[in-house]
Motif scaffolding. Sequence first.
Motif, PDB file in Angstrom:
ATOM      1  N   MET A  32       0.849  -1.185   0.000  1.00 59.67           N
ATOM      2  CA  MET A  32       0.000   0.000   0.000  1.00 59.67           C
ATOM      3  C   MET A  32       0.887   1.239   0.000  1.00 59.67           C
ATOM      4  N   LEU A  33       0.438   2.238  -0.723  1.00 59.15           N
ATOM      5  CA  LEU A  33       1.169   3.498  -0.784  1.00 59.15           C
ATOM      6  C   LEU A  33       0.880   4.333   0.454  1.00 59.15           C
ATOM      7  N   ASP A  34       1.845   5.155   0.847  1.00 56.27           N
ATOM      8  CA  ASP A  34       1.616   6.059   1.972  1.00 56.27           C
ATOM      9  C   ASP A  34       1.023   7.384   1.468  1.00 56.27           C
ATOM     10  N   HIS A  35       0.704   8.273   2.403  1.00 52.13           N
ATOM     11  CA  HIS A  35       0.075   9.552   2.059  1.00 52.13           C
ATOM     12  C   HIS A  35       0.897  10.358   1.050  1.00 52.13           C
ATOM     13  N   ASP A  36       2.202  10.410   1.257  1.00 51.74           N
ATOM     14  CA  ASP A  36       3.041  11.217   0.371  1.00 51.74           C
ATOM     15  C   ASP A  36       3.066  10.664  -1.045  1.00 51.74           C
ATOM     16  N   ALA A  37       3.135   9.345  -1.191  1.00 49.60           N
ATOM     17  CA  ALA A  37       3.134   8.728  -2.525  1.00 49.60           C
ATOM     18  C   ALA A  37       1.792   8.948  -3.219  1.00 49.60           C
ATOM     19  N   ILE A  38       0.710   8.862  -2.459  1.00 46.51           N
ATOM     20  CA  ILE A  38      -0.621   9.104  -3.024  1.00 46.51           C
ATOM     21  C   ILE A  38      -0.744  10.566  -3.460  1.00 46.51           C
ATOM     22  N   ALA A  39      -0.256  11.477  -2.617  1.00 47.17           N
ATOM     23  CA  ALA A  39      -0.317  12.903  -2.959  1.00 47.17           C
ATOM     24  C   ALA A  39       0.499  13.191  -4.218  1.00 47.17           C
ATOM     25  N   ALA A  40       1.643  12.561  -4.358  1.00 41.71           N
ATOM     26  CA  ALA A  40       2.476  12.776  -5.543  1.00 41.71           C
ATOM     27  C   ALA A  40       1.766  12.273  -6.795  1.00 41.71           C
ATOM     28  N   LEU A  93      -1.563  13.387 -11.750  1.00 40.35           N
ATOM     29  CA  LEU A  93      -2.791  13.238 -12.540  1.00 40.35           C
ATOM     30  C   LEU A  93      -3.519  14.570 -12.690  1.00 40.35           C
ATOM     31  N   LEU A  94      -3.600  15.340 -11.614  1.00 36.39           N
ATOM     32  CA  LEU A  94      -4.237  16.665 -11.686  1.00 36.39           C
ATOM     33  C   LEU A  94      -3.510  17.559 -12.684  1.00 36.39           C
ATOM     34  N   SER A  95      -2.196  17.517 -12.660  1.00 36.24           N
ATOM     35  CA  SER A  95      -1.405  18.342 -13.573  1.00 36.24           C
ATOM     36  C   SER A  95      -1.662  17.964 -15.023  1.00 36.24           C
ATOM     37  N   LEU A  96      -1.736  16.661 -15.300  1.00 36.25           N
ATOM     38  CA  LEU A  96      -2.057  16.208 -16.656  1.00 36.25           C
ATOM     39  C   LEU A  96      -3.453  16.667 -17.065  1.00 36.25           C
ATOM     40  N   MET A  97      -4.374  16.529 -16.146  1.00 35.54           N
ATOM     41  CA  MET A  97      -5.764  16.853 -16.425  1.00 35.54           C
ATOM     42  C   MET A  97      -5.963  18.350 -16.647  1.00 35.54           C
ATOM     43  N   MET A  98      -5.281  19.164 -15.853  1.00 34.46           N
ATOM     44  CA  MET A  98      -5.505  20.602 -15.877  1.00 34.46           C
ATOM     45  C   MET A  98      -4.539  21.338 -16.802  1.00 34.46           C
ATOM     46  N   GLY A  99      -3.503  20.651 -17.277  1.00 36.37           N
ATOM     47  CA  GLY A  99      -2.566  21.275 -18.191  1.00 36.37           C
ATOM     48  C   GLY A  99      -1.602  22.244 -17.532  1.00 36.37           C
ATOM     49  N   GLU A 100      -1.478  22.153 -16.221  1.00 38.27           N
ATOM     50  CA  GLU A 100      -0.543  22.989 -15.471  1.00 38.27           C
ATOM     51  C   GLU A 100      -0.206  22.284 -14.165  1.00 38.27           C
ATOM     52  N   ALA A 101       0.911  22.634 -13.575  1.00 34.34           N
ATOM     53  CA  ALA A 101       1.340  21.996 -12.330  1.00 34.34           C
ATOM     54  C   ALA A 101       0.313  22.238 -11.226  1.00 34.34           C
ATOM     55  N   LEU A 144      -9.182   4.999  -5.349  1.00 30.28           N
ATOM     56  CA  LEU A 144      -9.062   6.132  -4.437  1.00 30.28           C
ATOM     57  C   LEU A 144      -8.743   7.420  -5.208  1.00 30.28           C
ATOM     58  N   LEU A 145      -7.771   7.344  -6.099  1.00 24.16           N
ATOM     59  CA  LEU A 145      -7.407   8.502  -6.908  1.00 24.16           C
ATOM     60  C   LEU A 145      -8.572   8.938  -7.804  1.00 24.16           C
ATOM     61  N   LEU A 183     -12.150  16.790 -19.204  1.00 18.37           N
ATOM     62  CA  LEU A 183     -10.963  16.747 -18.352  1.00 18.37           C
ATOM     63  C   LEU A 183     -10.390  15.337 -18.255  1.00 18.37           C
ATOM     64  N   PHE A 184     -11.247  14.340 -18.084  1.00 13.83           N
ATOM     65  CA  PHE A 184     -10.769  12.955 -17.982  1.00 13.83           C
ATOM     66  C   PHE A 184     -10.185  12.466 -19.301  1.00 13.83           C
ATOM     67  N   ALA A 185     -10.609  13.035 -20.424  1.00  9.43           N
ATOM     68  CA  ALA A 185     -10.077  12.634 -21.728  1.00  9.43           C
ATOM     69  C   ALA A 185      -8.589  12.960 -21.844  1.00  9.43           C
ATOM     70  N   ARG A 186      -8.090  13.828 -20.999  1.00 12.42           N
ATOM     71  CA  ARG A 186      -6.672  14.181 -21.010  1.00 12.42           C
ATOM     72  C   ARG A 186      -5.807  13.109 -20.352  1.00 12.42           C
ATOM     73  N   LEU A 187      -6.460  12.183 -19.676  1.00 17.53           N
ATOM     74  CA  LEU A 187      -5.765  11.047 -19.070  1.00 17.53           C
ATOM     75  C   LEU A 187      -5.901   9.858 -20.010  1.00 17.53           C
ATOM     76  N   ASP A 188      -5.434   8.703 -19.600  1.00 12.44           N
ATOM     77  CA  ASP A 188      -5.539   7.556 -20.510  1.00 12.44           C
ATOM     78  C   ASP A 188      -6.975   7.013 -20.546  1.00 12.44           C
ATOM     79  N   PRO A 189      -7.293   6.190 -21.541  1.00  8.46           N
ATOM     80  CA  PRO A 189      -8.669   5.709 -21.736  1.00  8.46           C
ATOM     81  C   PRO A 189      -9.242   4.939 -20.550  1.00  8.46           C
ATOM     82  N   ILE A 190      -8.396   4.350 -19.743  1.00  9.89           N
ATOM     83  CA  ILE A 190      -8.888   3.606 -18.570  1.00  9.89           C
ATOM     84  C   ILE A 190      -9.568   4.555 -17.592  1.00  9.89           C
TER      85      ILE A 190
END
Length: 135
Positions: free
Chosen positions: A1-9, A14-22, A68-69, A106-113
């Motif tokens: 299982m990932l910890d909080h920091d790994a999940i946040a990263a 994913l948010l950055s990919l979705m929103m087109g900015e960091a 979760l993500l 927005l989700f289309a900016r991520l992979d098809p899954i």
Amino acid sequence: MLDHDAIAARHAELLSLMMGEARQSDAYRSLDDHEGQRLLIDAHGYHLTYVERGQESRRRTTHDVDELLFWFLEQTTFSIGCAHEFANRVEGPDFRRMVHAKQRELFARLDPIWRARLEAWISAILAEHPYLDRL
């Protein structure tokens, strides 16, 4: 299982990919002990809890970090979709049509899954609560 920091990263990535900015992740951090959402991690899985007035009002549990993500991303895109709908309101169609369209964009900016997961989520909602367009 990932910890909080790994999940946040991963969430920030994913948010950055979705929103087109960091973007930074704050999806699992509660502002205080009385309101907000928290992510608890233990041997039984990831627990996303919602606290209102100091009482836990809802809890979702999963062992799948991608689920979760998805919950985090769905919440974010729903909020963005609501703001978009409010700014571009059209009388008649159910407001969720525009909200869901924005989420799909927005989700289309991520992979098809990720997009397929969103489609399943929206379909489940609409199966129970269909669009109510006003003529």
